[in-house]
Design a protein around this motif. Sequence first.
Motif, PDB file in Angstrom:
ATOM      1  N   GLY A  87      20.967 -32.995  20.498  1.00 40.01           N
ATOM      2  CA  GLY A  87      20.634 -31.620  20.863  1.00 40.01           C
ATOM      3  C   GLY A  87      19.341 -31.102  20.259  1.00 40.01           C
ATOM      4  O   GLY A  87      18.779 -30.125  20.738  1.00 40.01           O
ATOM      5  N   PHE A  88      18.858 -31.756  19.192  1.00 39.13           N
ATOM      6  CA  PHE A  88      17.612 -31.327  18.551  1.00 39.13           C
ATOM      7  C   PHE A  88      16.387 -32.011  19.142  1.00 39.13           C
ATOM      8  O   PHE A  88      15.261 -31.584  18.921  1.00 39.13           O
ATOM      9  N   THR A  89      16.593 -33.117  19.861  1.00 39.28           N
ATOM     10  CA  THR A  89      15.484 -33.878  20.434  1.00 39.28           C
ATOM     11  C   THR A  89      14.750 -33.015  21.455  1.00 39.28           C
ATOM     12  O   THR A  89      15.379 -32.408  22.324  1.00 39.28           O
ATOM     13  N   VAL A  90      13.439 -32.954  21.317  1.00 36.24           N
ATOM     14  CA  VAL A  90      12.632 -32.141  22.230  1.00 36.24           C
ATOM     15  C   VAL A  90      11.426 -32.935  22.707  1.00 36.24           C
ATOM     16  O   VAL A  90      11.064 -33.960  22.138  1.00 36.24           O
ATOM     17  N   VAL A  91      10.812 -32.412  23.753  1.00 39.24           N
ATOM     18  CA  VAL A  91       9.569 -32.962  24.281  1.00 39.24           C
ATOM     19  C   VAL A  91       8.487 -31.904  24.070  1.00 39.24           C
ATOM     20  O   VAL A  91       8.623 -30.769  24.528  1.00 39.24           O
ATOM     21  N   ILE A  92       7.444 -32.295  23.357  1.00 35.47           N
ATOM     22  CA  ILE A  92       6.283 -31.420  23.188  1.00 35.47           C
ATOM     23  C   ILE A  92       5.332 -31.764  24.335  1.00 35.47           C
ATOM     24  O   ILE A  92       4.882 -32.907  24.443  1.00 35.47           O
TER      25      ILE A  92
END
Length: 169
Positions: A87-92
Amino acid sequence: MLNQSGQANRQSSAAQKANAEYLTFRLGAEEYGIDILRVQEIRSYEEPTRIANAPSFIKGVVNLRGVIVPVVDLRLKLGCATAEYNGFTVVIVLNVHGRVVGAVVDSVSDVIELGGEQIRPAPEMNTTVDTTFITGIASVAERMLILMDIEALMSSADMGLIDASQQLQ
């Protein structure tokens, strides 16, 4: 009154202390910072469409409001031990040489302002590790922050994302 050389000295020291803003994010146990001006947006991670024969760190592509965006997992590119998607994984979403590229990171921390006096040069290492994209190390409270030139990293030849004609622009 100051003479011309006195003015020049004061201006150059002021330029050295000019502040810049960095988006900080985590890859494994390390914290990194990139120039906030390269960041277009931050999105939650969604599984990209895989591209055949792409290197393992290129996860695929996503459709971002009609623009096909390649997605690079920085954890894999920079050799992190594991790359778990949670849930913390993001795409910049970045704008690199006029091209939109996504970078997968473990989590985004915050935006911080750093003065020139807080940034130390990156250490020189005589190893096979490519550190050309590391621009410096900053100390923020009790944290060490690795500052990177995201444009240099994303436009390196092994990435294959930006061709030579786009780099010259």
